[in-house]
Design a protein around this motif. Sequence first.
Motif, PDB file in Angstrom:
ATOM      1  N   THR A   1       0.830  -1.205   0.000  1.00  0.00           N
ATOM      2  CA  THR A   1       0.000   0.000   0.000  1.00  0.00           C
ATOM      3  C   THR A   1       0.864   1.255   0.000  1.00  0.00           C
ATOM      4  OG1 THR A   1      -1.784  -1.142   1.156  1.00  0.00           O
ATOM      5  CG2 THR A   1      -1.779   1.271   1.270  1.00  0.00           C
ATOM      6  N   LEU A   2       1.870   1.304   0.858  1.00  0.00           N
ATOM      7  CA  LEU A   2       2.739   2.482   0.932  1.00  0.00           C
ATOM      8  C   LEU A   2       3.528   2.681  -0.357  1.00  0.00           C
ATOM      9  CD1 LEU A   2       3.968   2.190   4.629  1.00  0.00           C
ATOM     10  CD2 LEU A   2       2.246   3.768   3.696  1.00  0.00           C
ATOM     11  N   GLU A   3       3.896   1.577  -1.011  1.00  0.00           N
ATOM     12  CA  GLU A   3       4.551   1.686  -2.327  1.00  0.00           C
ATOM     13  C   GLU A   3       3.584   2.276  -3.356  1.00  0.00           C
ATOM     14  OE1 GLU A   3       7.912  -1.716  -2.877  1.00  0.00           O
ATOM     15  OE2 GLU A   3       5.837  -2.441  -2.774  1.00  0.00           O
ATOM     16  N   SER A   4       2.322   1.863  -3.307  1.00  0.00           N
ATOM     17  CA  SER A   4       1.345   2.373  -4.275  1.00  0.00           C
ATOM     18  C   SER A   4       1.119   3.873  -4.085  1.00  0.00           C
ATOM     19  CB  SER A   4       0.023   1.609  -4.181  1.00  0.00           C
ATOM     20  OG  SER A   4      -0.716   1.993  -3.037  1.00  0.00           O
ATOM     21  N   TYR A   5       1.297   4.373  -2.857  1.00  0.00           N
ATOM     22  CA  TYR A   5       1.200   5.811  -2.571  1.00  0.00           C
ATOM     23  C   TYR A   5       2.515   6.537  -2.866  1.00  0.00           C
ATOM     24  CZ  TYR A   5      -3.074   4.831   0.155  1.00  0.00           C
ATOM     25  OH  TYR A   5      -4.318   4.458   0.577  1.00  0.00           O
ATOM     26  N   ARG A   6       3.530   5.765  -3.222  1.00  0.00           N
ATOM     27  CA  ARG A   6       4.875   6.277  -3.482  1.00  0.00           C
ATOM     28  C   ARG A   6       5.523   6.920  -2.238  1.00  0.00           C
ATOM     29  NH1 ARG A   6       3.058   5.410  -8.260  1.00  0.00           N
ATOM     30  NH2 ARG A   6       3.760   5.953 -10.294  1.00  0.00           N
ATOM     31  N   HIS A   7       5.205   6.342  -1.073  1.00  0.00           N
ATOM     32  CA  HIS A   7       5.801   6.801   0.183  1.00  0.00           C
ATOM     33  C   HIS A   7       6.984   5.934   0.606  1.00  0.00           C
ATOM     34  CE1 HIS A   7       2.593   9.551   0.599  1.00  0.00           C
ATOM     35  NE2 HIS A   7       1.702   8.736   1.137  1.00  0.00           N
ATOM     36  N   LEU A   8       7.030   4.709   0.111  1.00  0.00           N
ATOM     37  CA  LEU A   8       8.034   3.741   0.525  1.00  0.00           C
ATOM     38  C   LEU A   8       8.507   2.993  -0.704  1.00  0.00           C
ATOM     39  CD1 LEU A   8       8.985   2.763   3.421  1.00  0.00           C
ATOM     40  CD2 LEU A   8       7.403   0.873   3.137  1.00  0.00           C
ATOM     41  N   ARG A   9       9.758   2.577  -0.685  1.00  0.00           N
ATOM     42  CA  ARG A   9      10.273   1.772  -1.791  1.00  0.00           C
ATOM     43  C   ARG A   9      11.103   0.629  -1.239  1.00  0.00           C
ATOM     44  NH1 ARG A   9      15.657   2.696  -3.168  1.00  0.00           N
ATOM     45  NH2 ARG A   9      16.593   4.399  -1.988  1.00  0.00           N
ATOM     46  N   ARG A  10      11.125  -0.447  -2.022  1.00  0.00           N
ATOM     47  CA  ARG A  10      11.977  -1.598  -1.729  1.00  0.00           C
ATOM     48  C   ARG A  10      13.181  -1.518  -2.652  1.00  0.00           C
ATOM     49  NH1 ARG A  10       7.564  -6.469  -1.245  1.00  0.00           N
ATOM     50  NH2 ARG A  10       6.131  -4.988  -2.152  1.00  0.00           N
ATOM     51  N   PHE A  11      14.313  -1.975  -2.156  1.00  0.00           N
ATOM     52  CA  PHE A  11      15.502  -2.077  -3.001  1.00  0.00           C
ATOM     53  C   PHE A  11      16.359  -3.231  -2.492  1.00  0.00           C
ATOM     54  CE2 PHE A  11      16.628   0.815   0.398  1.00  0.00           C
ATOM     55  CZ  PHE A  11      17.943   0.504   0.714  1.00  0.00           C
ATOM     56  N   PRO A  12      17.235  -3.761  -3.344  1.00  0.00           N
ATOM     57  CA  PRO A  12      18.049  -4.919  -2.938  1.00  0.00           C
ATOM     58  C   PRO A  12      18.959  -4.601  -1.753  1.00  0.00           C
ATOM     59  CG  PRO A  12      18.176  -4.556  -5.316  1.00  0.00           C
ATOM     60  CD  PRO A  12      17.483  -3.359  -4.733  1.00  0.00           C
ATOM     61  N   HIS A  13      19.120  -5.588  -0.905  1.00  0.00           N
ATOM     62  CA  HIS A  13      20.054  -5.493   0.219  1.00  0.00           C
ATOM     63  C   HIS A  13      21.454  -5.307  -0.354  1.00  0.00           C
ATOM     64  CE1 HIS A  13      22.450  -6.768   3.678  1.00  0.00           C
ATOM     65  NE2 HIS A  13      21.371  -6.503   4.417  1.00  0.00           N
ATOM     66  N   PRO A  14      22.281  -4.447   0.232  1.00  0.00           N
ATOM     67  CA  PRO A  14      23.602  -4.165  -0.351  1.00  0.00           C
ATOM     68  C   PRO A  14      24.569  -5.340  -0.371  1.00  0.00           C
ATOM     69  CG  PRO A  14      23.340  -3.007   1.744  1.00  0.00           C
ATOM     70  CD  PRO A  14      22.016  -3.623   1.409  1.00  0.00           C
ATOM     71  N   THR A  15      24.395  -6.328   0.544  1.00  0.00           N
ATOM     72  CA  THR A  15      25.357  -7.431   0.584  1.00  0.00           C
ATOM     73  C   THR A  15      24.732  -8.804   0.381  1.00  0.00           C
ATOM     74  OG1 THR A  15      25.168  -7.602   3.000  1.00  0.00           O
ATOM     75  CG2 THR A  15      26.904  -6.154   2.126  1.00  0.00           C
ATOM     76  N   ASP A  16      23.412  -8.892   0.354  1.00  0.00           N
ATOM     77  CA  ASP A  16      22.745 -10.187   0.214  1.00  0.00           C
ATOM     78  C   ASP A  16      21.583 -10.040  -0.758  1.00  0.00           C
ATOM     79  OD1 ASP A  16      21.351 -12.576   0.439  1.00  0.00           O
ATOM     80  OD2 ASP A  16      21.521 -12.679   2.629  1.00  0.00           O
ATOM     81  N   GLY A  17      21.765 -10.509  -1.961  1.00  0.00           N
ATOM     82  CA  GLY A  17      20.766 -10.374  -3.014  1.00  0.00           C
ATOM     83  C   GLY A  17      19.448 -11.068  -2.731  1.00  0.00           C
TER      84      GLY A  17
END
Length: 165
Positions: A94-110
Amino acid sequence: MTGHHTLRQTEEAIGERLGGLNVDFEAMWAVSNIYRASSAIRNHLEQTVLRDTGLTWTGFVVMWVVWIWGDSEPRHVAAEAGISKGTLTGVVKTLESYRHLRRFPHPTDGRRVMLALTVTGERLMRDLFPEFNRQEAFVVKQLDSERRRDLAISLKRILEHLESV
């Protein structure tokens, strides 16, 4: 009044129902009042500050956690917010759909991901929190500064005790 019955009616009914039992009434009243107060406060904040934002209480708490701690793994956000990872999944969508939050890959563990507020989410929290805090002040308006501190200290002691178990 937070429910169908007033606080006084509830206390009287409980006293009548449990009067013959060997129970710690002081502990029961304290915990009951913590629960009722937290529910009333949550409802008040949802109906005032959060009403026009599209945020639920849980959505706000998730954003708060990420706002305070910065980029975080979902399992840590869920733990800090006091919700399950399954509940967090829906909130994040829901928060992603509102463009308030985003997911991105972990820097050391894909295999893992991280959560971060977007620029829009950061702006919302910066703009929203002063009003949130004004409503927090309204909620405790009947308590003077000393009683506010005593309440905060007492609740903190309860939390520390439960964290140590």
